[in-house]
Design an enzyme around this catalytic site. Structure first.
Site, PDB file in Angstrom:
ATOM      1  N   GLY A  99       0.801  -1.218   0.000  1.00 15.91           N
ATOM      2  CA  GLY A  99       0.000   0.000   0.000  1.00 15.91           C
ATOM      3  C   GLY A  99       0.834   1.268   0.000  1.00 15.91           C
ATOM      4  N   GLY A 101       2.534   3.707   1.584  1.00 17.31           N
ATOM      5  CA  GLY A 101       3.082   3.905   2.920  1.00 17.31           C
ATOM      6  C   GLY A 101       3.542   5.316   3.202  1.00 17.31           C
ATOM      7  N   ASP A 134       8.058   6.064   8.788  1.00 11.04           N
ATOM      8  CA  ASP A 134       7.528   7.347   9.253  1.00 11.04           C
ATOM      9  C   ASP A 134       6.676   8.061   8.212  1.00 11.04           C
ATOM     10  OD1 ASP A 134       9.430   8.275   7.442  1.00 11.04           O
ATOM     11  OD2 ASP A 134      10.834   8.951   8.986  1.00 11.04           O
ATOM     12  N   GLY A 135       6.604   7.518   7.002  1.00  9.22           N
ATOM     13  CA  GLY A 135       5.776   8.137   5.973  1.00  9.22           C
ATOM     14  C   GLY A 135       6.370   9.381   5.346  1.00  9.22           C
ATOM     15  N   ARG A 192       3.273  14.245  -7.265  1.00 12.17           N
ATOM     16  CA  ARG A 192       3.280  13.469  -8.504  1.00 12.17           C
ATOM     17  C   ARG A 192       1.905  13.550  -9.166  1.00 12.17           C
ATOM     18  NH1 ARG A 192       5.869   7.746  -6.640  1.00 12.17           N
ATOM     19  NH2 ARG A 192       3.818   7.472  -5.675  1.00 12.17           N
ATOM     20  N   ASP A 269       4.374  -3.988  -7.096  1.00 11.53           N
ATOM     21  CA  ASP A 269       3.769  -2.822  -6.448  1.00 11.53           C
ATOM     22  C   ASP A 269       4.265  -1.523  -7.069  1.00 11.53           C
ATOM     23  OD1 ASP A 269       6.219  -3.783  -5.098  1.00 11.53           O
ATOM     24  OD2 ASP A 269       6.015  -1.981  -3.879  1.00 11.53           O
ATOM     25  N   ASN A 270       5.231  -1.615  -7.976  1.00  8.69           N
ATOM     26  CA  ASN A 270       5.748  -0.436  -8.668  1.00  8.69           C
ATOM     27  C   ASN A 270       5.534  -0.519 -10.179  1.00  8.69           C
ATOM     28  OD1 ASN A 270       6.715   0.816  -6.325  1.00  8.69           O
ATOM     29  ND2 ASN A 270       8.628  -0.326  -6.401  1.00  8.69           N
ATOM     30  N   ASP A 279       7.521   5.517  -9.508  1.00  8.85           N
ATOM     31  CA  ASP A 279       8.335   5.349  -8.294  1.00  8.85           C
ATOM     32  C   ASP A 279       9.837   5.392  -8.557  1.00  8.85           C
ATOM     33  OD1 ASP A 279       6.372   5.384  -6.416  1.00  8.85           O
ATOM     34  OD2 ASP A 279       6.114   3.227  -6.313  1.00  8.85           O
TER      35      ASP A 279
END
Length: 281
Positions: A99, A101, A134-135, A192, A269-270, A279
């Site tokens: 997901g 993150g 930590d995002g 983005r 996931d990319n 990404d």
């Protein structure tokens, strides 16, 4: 960004996580979680890319108000922020739920020629998919994301775009060389832009959980929005859809080879469902 036109087709048409808690957790039977960016201390707008601003119908003039929005400190009417739920195969192994993150989509903008663009902040703070992270993002990786996105576009390679770069006025600790010596670095947020940030992993996760209801809704949404030629009433040509995604992806990788680009984390996931390079950071 208050003057832009917004739509909400993703959050309107797809199942949402019923919880709005940002704590890391497994999110079931949902395509996204409603998530707000975390405020930053002192957003400073370093770059706005005029070409990308034009796609959105946005005045690229740097202002404190624009810095607040693109730094994640202000949500304007029409935005419905969320983090997407997806999984992925990473380096040949199924990794389960991953997901967004550290990415939060602010909303979908109806831009020039009525094209719809997803506007997403990377480094905007923790989400339910952040796991132990930590995002946040640091300046060096955010510069790479912006420069590579725009360079690849101008080299003729299918790619997501970058609108802006904001310094947060905060430090983020990272181990740059993964050698056990973390250090503080300037924090940043990159914005983005793409028609969609849907990835292979968005489909893989519900399939892995045998959640066919969510999977069917996501497939129909994707075909109706991005591949309408494979929709005929209630009938969906998923074989044709799959074949075109494979073809677009192969063409994208061919373009990478043409310019000598190597994707360091080419996991599912990319991998964009639209055949876009995604990404860089």
């Amino acid at each position: 960004m208050d003057a832009l036109r917004y739509t909400d087709r993703f959050v309107r048409d797809l199942p949402a996580d019923p919880s709005v808690e940002p704590r890391p957790r497994q999110v079931m039977r949902a395509c996204f979680s409603h998530t707000l960016p975390t405020l930053v201390r002192k957003p400073e707008l370093l770059v706005v890319v005029p070409e990308v601003a034009e796609l959105l119908g946005l005045d690229p003039t740097p202002t404190p108000e624009l810095a607040e929005v693109l730094g994640g400190n202000r949500i304007v009417p029409g935005m419905k922020p969320y983090a997407a739920c997806y999984g992925g195969h990473q380096f040949g192994t199924w990794a389960g739920q991953l997901g967004d993150g550290r990415a939060i989509t602010l909303g979908e903008v109806v831009g020039r020629d009525d094209e719809v663009w997803e506007v997403q902040l990377k480094g905007a703070g923790p989400t339910p998919y952040s796991r132990r992270a930590d995002g946040r993002a640091v300046l060096r990786s955010s510069v790479r994301e912006l420069v590579c996105s725009e360079a690849m576009h101008h080299l003729g390679v299918p790619t997501t775009r970058a609108l802006s770069l904001v310094l947060t006025g905060e430090s983020v600790q990272r181990d740059m060389f993964y050698d056990g010596h973390p250090a503080n670095e300037p924090g940043a947020v990159v914005c983005r832009v793409a028609p969609s940030f849907l990835r292979f992993g968005n489909f893989e996760l519900p399939a892995s959980r045998d959640d066919l209801d969510t999977l069917r809704k996501l497939v129909r949404f994707t075909l109706e929005r991005f591949y309408p030629r494979y929709v005929s009433g209630d009938q969906l040509d998923v074989v044709g859809f799959f074949a075109e995604v494979a073809q677009r992806t192969a063409w994208m990788v061919t373009e990478w080879m043409r310019v000598g680009f190597v994707h360091g984390v080419m996991n599912t996931d990319n991998m964009s469902i639209l055949g876009l390079t995604i990404d860089y950071g």
